[in-house]
Structures are given as structure tokens and as C-alpha cells.
Motif scaffolding. Structure first.
Motif, PDB file in Angstrom:
ATOM      1  N   SER A 110       0.834  -1.320  -0.071  1.00 34.45           N
ATOM      2  CA  SER A 110      -0.031   0.156   0.084  1.00 34.45           C
ATOM      3  C   SER A 110       0.610   1.174   0.012  1.00 34.45           C
ATOM      4  O   SER A 110       0.401   2.177  -0.583  1.00 34.45           O
ATOM      5  N   ALA A 113       1.955   1.939  -3.723  1.00 32.75           N
ATOM      6  CA  ALA A 113       0.887   2.230  -4.610  1.00 32.75           C
ATOM      7  C   ALA A 113       1.027   3.542  -4.916  1.00 32.75           C
ATOM      8  O   ALA A 113       0.844   3.918  -6.289  1.00 32.75           O
ATOM      9  N   ASN A 136      -4.179   8.285  -3.424  1.00 29.33           N
ATOM     10  CA  ASN A 136      -2.823   8.247  -2.868  1.00 29.33           C
ATOM     11  C   ASN A 136      -3.002   8.065  -1.219  1.00 29.33           C
ATOM     12  O   ASN A 136      -2.467   7.032  -0.594  1.00 29.33           O
ATOM     13  N   PHE A 139      -4.279   4.802   0.122  1.00 34.70           N
ATOM     14  CA  PHE A 139      -3.317   3.734   0.187  1.00 34.70           C
ATOM     15  C   PHE A 139      -2.539   3.875   1.239  1.00 34.70           C
ATOM     16  O   PHE A 139      -1.768   3.128   1.919  1.00 34.70           O
ATOM     17  N   LEU A 142      -4.187   2.774   4.405  1.00 33.19           N
ATOM     18  CA  LEU A 142      -4.405   1.258   4.387  1.00 33.19           C
ATOM     19  C   LEU A 142      -2.651   0.888   5.024  1.00 33.19           C
ATOM     20  O   LEU A 142      -2.819  -0.181   5.682  1.00 33.19           O
ATOM     21  N   HIS A 143      -1.808   1.532   4.385  1.00 33.95           N
ATOM     22  CA  HIS A 143      -0.511   1.175   4.934  1.00 33.95           C
ATOM     23  C   HIS A 143      -0.271   1.228   6.505  1.00 33.95           C
ATOM     24  O   HIS A 143       0.186   0.470   7.205  1.00 33.95           O
TER      25      HIS A 143
END
Length: 235
Positions: A110, A113, A136, A139, A142-143
Motif C-alpha cells: 500500500s 501504490a 493516494n 493507500f 491502508l499502509h
């Protein structure tokens, strides 16, 4: 023979300490870099910060991969050092660490990405700038969530590790107590993140304990090593 075993224990103690310290430094460096690039609640501000600094995000990505390898190697060295105390518990903390490293590495996809999105002409044509910024940030969040999920394993490994350090007889008991306290601190951070978002202050004391405990263990192993005596228990 005993001198040879003692030399081997000292070797693995120093090795574990150096690996642990290298992991802590690389992990903290990646975190500091990202803290200056990402505003998790502001897609536009994050886009502005990343616009001319995407290379820094790439550096933090590589740095995180290196830190994950260092952490796994640290767990291996500690396993070798502490398995004479109790082999099954040593294997347990090694497996918990490996599971956490696997989750952390998956979460790095992520983080990668946004680099793909910003370097792809197709993405630039298919989405409006605001949409790209929001994608952006999605992601990146999400990380952050994936990294925090890994903490349930990284927290759990501290309990058997702390117990074995406490019972070993060749490392100070106070180090074991600190590591067990670190376990509770990381667990508080994990549950706060998912159950009480926005109340980060709850996790601050535990994070402070984590810094103290993990720096203390790594520096003790590097500087002092292990005592010249047999483990207190066997298993």
C-alpha cells in the motif's frame, strides 16, 4: 567445552543487540521520513508534500523492508540465545515475530501504490487531480492500518521474550520486566488505534516504555552481553 559455549552465547548476544539496534534506528528513520511527508487527514496537503519528495517515500519504503529483515534476524539471534531457557517459548516468540514481519511487508504494498500511481501516465489521464490525491491518501492510510495490525504480533512476541529474559539467569530480571511492560504498551496502542481513533494520547505512555525497553535490551546485549552462568531453567 563450557568456555566454548560461553563464547558462543556472548557472540549471539552481541549479534542480537547489534541487529536490534540497527532495526530500531532504521524503523525510526522511516517513521520520521513519513511523518514529514504524510498528513493522514488531508489529501491535498499530502499531495503537495509528496509532489517533489516522492524519492523520500521510496527511501522510506526500502528502509522499511530492510528494517523488517533486521527484525527477523534479531528474533533468530534471540531465539538461539534463549532457547536453552525454554525451547518452545523461544520458538513461539520467533514465530510471532515472523508473522508480524509478514504482515508488515504486505502492508508495504500500500505504501508503494502511490509511487505507481504518480509514475503512471494512464492513472494521470484516468483520474482528476483531486481523485488521485484521495486515492493516494487511501493507500497511505491502508499502509498505516496494516503496520498497526502487525503490532498485535510484534506486541505478542514481547511477552514470551520478556519471560525468558526474566527467567534466564544470564540477563537482568529488570529487562524482562520492561519487555513484559512493553507488551502491554503495544497492545494498548493496537486497541486504541482501532477502537478509539483520535485518542492517540492513550498510547503515548506505552510507546515511551517501548522505546526504553527495546533500546535497553539492545544496548545491554551489545555492551554487557550475558553473565557467565547457566540458564536458571531448561525446557
Amino acid at each position: 567445552m563450557e568456555d566454548s559455549m560461553e563464547t558462543s552465547s556472548q557472540k549471539y548476544a552481541k549479534r542480537a543487540g547489534l541487529l536490534y539496534l540497527a532495526f530500531i534506528i532504521t524503523c525510526m528513520f522511516a517513521g520520521v521520513v513519513r511523518s514529514n511527508l504524510i498528513v493522514y487527514a488531508d489529501a491535498s496537503k499530502t499531495a503537495d508534500l509528496l509532489k517533489n519528495s516522492m524519492w523520500l517515500l521510496r527511501i522510506s519504503f526500502i528502509d522499511d523492508l530492510v528494517s523488517a529483515v533486521l527484525f527477523l534476524l534479531t528474533a533468530w539471534a534471540l531465539y538461539v540465545l534463549l532457547k536453552p531457557v525454554h525451547k518452545n517459548l523461544a520458538l513461539l516468540f520467533l514465530l510471532l515475530n515472523a508473522a508480524g514481519v509478514a504482515v508488515q511487508c504486505l502492508s508495504l504494498l500500500s505504501l508503494f501504490a502511490p509511487m505507481l500511481i504518480n509514475s503512471s501516465a494512464d492513472f494521470q489521464k484516468a483520474f482528476q487531480p483531486d481523485q488521485l490525491n484521495a486515492l493516494n491518501l487511501l493507500f497511505l492510510n491502508l499502509h498505516k492500518s496494516g503496520f498497526t495490525i502487525a503490532q498485535i504480533f510484534f506486541g505478542a512476541w514481547l511477552f514470551p521474550l520478556g519471560y525468558l529474559v526474566f527467567k534466564s539467569g544470564f540477563l537482568p530480571k529488570w529487562l524482562g520486566i520492561l519487555l513484559i511492560a512493553d507488551f502491554f504498551g503495544v497492545m494498548i496502542w493496537f486497541f486504541q488505534f482501532f477502537l478509539l481513533p483520535g485518542y492517540d494520547i492513550i498510547a503515548y505512555p506505552g510507546l515511551a516504555i517501548s522505546i526504553i525497553a527495546e533500546f535497553s535490551l539492545s544496548l545491554w546485549l551489545i555492551i554487557m552481553g550475558v553473565k557467565e552462568q547457566k540458564p536458571a531453567i531448561a525446557g
